[in-house]
Design a protein around this motif. Structure first.
Motif, PDB file in Angstrom:
ATOM      1  N   GLU A 159       0.828  -1.209   0.000  1.00  0.00           N
ATOM      2  CA  GLU A 159       0.000   0.000   0.000  1.00  0.00           C
ATOM      3  C   GLU A 159       0.863   1.259   0.000  1.00  0.00           C
ATOM      4  N   GLU A 160       1.955   1.255   0.773  1.00  0.00           N
ATOM      5  CA  GLU A 160       2.823   2.433   0.819  1.00  0.00           C
ATOM      6  C   GLU A 160       3.477   2.693  -0.536  1.00  0.00           C
ATOM      7  N   ILE A 161       3.984   1.641  -1.179  1.00  0.00           N
ATOM      8  CA  ILE A 161       4.632   1.814  -2.480  1.00  0.00           C
ATOM      9  C   ILE A 161       3.618   2.246  -3.534  1.00  0.00           C
ATOM     10  N   ILE A 162       2.428   1.652  -3.498  1.00  0.00           N
ATOM     11  CA  ILE A 162       1.385   2.025  -4.459  1.00  0.00           C
ATOM     12  C   ILE A 162       0.969   3.475  -4.254  1.00  0.00           C
ATOM     13  N   PHE A 163       0.884   3.925  -2.992  1.00  0.00           N
ATOM     14  CA  PHE A 163       0.536   5.323  -2.722  1.00  0.00           C
ATOM     15  C   PHE A 163       1.562   6.264  -3.351  1.00  0.00           C
ATOM     16  N   MET A 164       2.862   5.979  -3.132  1.00  0.00           N
ATOM     17  CA  MET A 164       3.904   6.829  -3.725  1.00  0.00           C
ATOM     18  C   MET A 164       3.856   6.763  -5.248  1.00  0.00           C
ATOM     19  N   ALA A 165       3.644   5.554  -5.782  1.00  0.00           N
ATOM     20  CA  ALA A 165       3.590   5.394  -7.236  1.00  0.00           C
ATOM     21  C   ALA A 165       2.422   6.158  -7.838  1.00  0.00           C
ATOM     22  N   ASN A 166       1.272   6.159  -7.163  1.00  0.00           N
ATOM     23  CA  ASN A 166       0.113   6.916  -7.659  1.00  0.00           C
ATOM     24  C   ASN A 166       0.384   8.411  -7.686  1.00  0.00           C
ATOM     25  N   LEU A 167       1.134   8.901  -6.714  1.00  0.00           N
ATOM     26  CA  LEU A 167       1.505  10.318  -6.711  1.00  0.00           C
ATOM     27  C   LEU A 167       2.324  10.676  -7.948  1.00  0.00           C
ATOM     28  N   LEU A 168       3.055   9.682  -8.467  1.00  0.00           N
ATOM     29  CA  LEU A 168       3.887   9.900  -9.647  1.00  0.00           C
ATOM     30  C   LEU A 168       3.197   9.450 -10.929  1.00  0.00           C
ATOM     31  N   ASP A 169       1.906   9.111 -10.808  1.00  0.00           N
ATOM     32  CA  ASP A 169       1.076   8.784 -11.965  1.00  0.00           C
ATOM     33  C   ASP A 169       1.440   7.458 -12.630  1.00  0.00           C
ATOM     34  N   TYR A 170       1.876   6.501 -11.826  1.00  0.00           N
ATOM     35  CA  TYR A 170       2.044   5.133 -12.315  1.00  0.00           C
ATOM     36  C   TYR A 170       0.707   4.390 -12.221  1.00  0.00           C
ATOM     37  N   GLU A 171       0.531   3.401 -13.100  1.00  0.00           N
ATOM     38  CA  GLU A 171      -0.492   2.376 -12.930  1.00  0.00           C
ATOM     39  C   GLU A 171       0.131   1.237 -12.134  1.00  0.00           C
ATOM     40  N   CYS A 172      -0.601   0.661 -11.200  1.00  0.00           N
ATOM     41  CA  CYS A 172      -0.037  -0.362 -10.316  1.00  0.00           C
ATOM     42  C   CYS A 172      -0.862  -1.644 -10.353  1.00  0.00           C
ATOM     43  N   LYS A 173      -0.161  -2.767 -10.300  1.00  0.00           N
ATOM     44  CA  LYS A 173      -0.801  -4.073 -10.254  1.00  0.00           C
ATOM     45  C   LYS A 173      -0.016  -4.957  -9.280  1.00  0.00           C
ATOM     46  N   ILE A 174      -0.730  -5.712  -8.445  1.00  0.00           N
ATOM     47  CA  ILE A 174      -0.073  -6.675  -7.560  1.00  0.00           C
ATOM     48  C   ILE A 174      -0.044  -8.015  -8.279  1.00  0.00           C
ATOM     49  N   ARG A 175       1.138  -8.465  -8.659  1.00  0.00           N
ATOM     50  CA  ARG A 175       1.268  -9.689  -9.439  1.00  0.00           C
ATOM     51  C   ARG A 175       1.100 -10.949  -8.588  1.00  0.00           C
TER      52      ARG A 175
END
Length: 256
Positions: A219-235
């Motif tokens: 959740e922490e990494i996804i939060f930071m990634a969303n701030l940088l406008d990445y799309e995120c998926k948990i593989r």
């Protein structure tokens, strides 16, 4: 990676961390690319002995890079099959990312819980630099700790020794952790004591050091990634990924 074993005894560290399914981990990652947009450029960050990179080299048509802070690890990687020494960058991340120049990467791999080497601000800075280095169809793969193992040990600290192959006359035993973990409840940083025992006919040596791990949730990494406008998926919600990345959580980040 700032610990005595990694910096001064790279060969022993490599032996302790070689019990992974590198071949199938790289296969899973590269199989996420389609035939129209295959992976042609690959970089492994916090590469160590660069086993994932060497597996990628076995696939034809991929330009493979690696980056790590340890000159000793670079030498190990070259001896094991990393083909282009100029493309193994030695320097502290995130700053050393600039040494890749204008290369755009289809795949950036941060595996084996590599982000745990960095405090949160540096993780965020690295995510920014990686975004700038990704190709239009580039992907970033991040492996995180499964915190369950850490919490179980903190609750019930049973020390056990494992043995790995040394040279013909060496026996190598290690305990990781070798004593009580010092856990910071505010930063979720774990100071993990480690002991390595090297036995040979001539000597019986003990190396002790502290491994400092910053434990991040998905959740922490996804939060930071969303701030940088990445799309995120948990593989690792997929059972096959969960089996191949045993005791890890893998995220896939792509550009929006």
């Amino acid at each position: 990676m700032k610990n005595k074993l990694y910096n001064e005894f790279a060969g022993y560290y490599a032996k302790l961390t070689s019990n992974r399914d590198f071949k199938n981990q790289i296969a899973l990652i590269l199989n996420t690319y389609d035939h129209e947009n295959p992976c042609k450029t690959f970089i492994e960050l916090f590469a160590g002995q660069a086993v994932h990179s060497i597996e990628a080299i076995q696939r034809t048509g991929i330009d493979v890079w690696a980056a790590d802070s340890s000159p000793e690890m670079k030498l190990l990687a070259i001896s094991e099959g990393f083909e282009n020494p100029d493309q193994y960058i030695v320097g502290e991340l995130p700053g050393s990312m600039i040494q890749t120049g204008d290369v755009k990467f289809d795949c950036v791999a941060c595996l084996y819980s590599a982000f745990s080497a960095l405090p949160m601000q540096e993780v965020f800075e690295l995510l920014k630099k990686i975004k700038q280095a990704l190709s239009s169809h580039g992907k970033l793969f991040i492996e995180l700790h499964d915190i369950v193992d850490t919490m179980e040990y903190i609750a019930n600290p049973i020390i056990s020794y494992k043995e790995v192959a040394g040279t013909r006359e060496e026996r190598i035993k290690y305990a990781w952790p070798s004593a009580k973990i010092n856990w910071d409840r505010y930063s979720h940083t774990a100071e993990v004591p480690v002991q390595l025992i090297i036995q040979s006919p001539e000597s019986n040596d003990t190396i002790e050091f502290i491994s400092t791990d910053h434990i991040y949730s998905a959740e922490e990494i996804i939060f930071m990634a969303n701030l940088l406008d990445y799309e995120c998926k948990i593989r690792t919600t997929d059972q096959l990924w969960l089996e191949v990345f045993d005791r890890g959580i893998v995220l896939e980040l792509t550009l929006r």
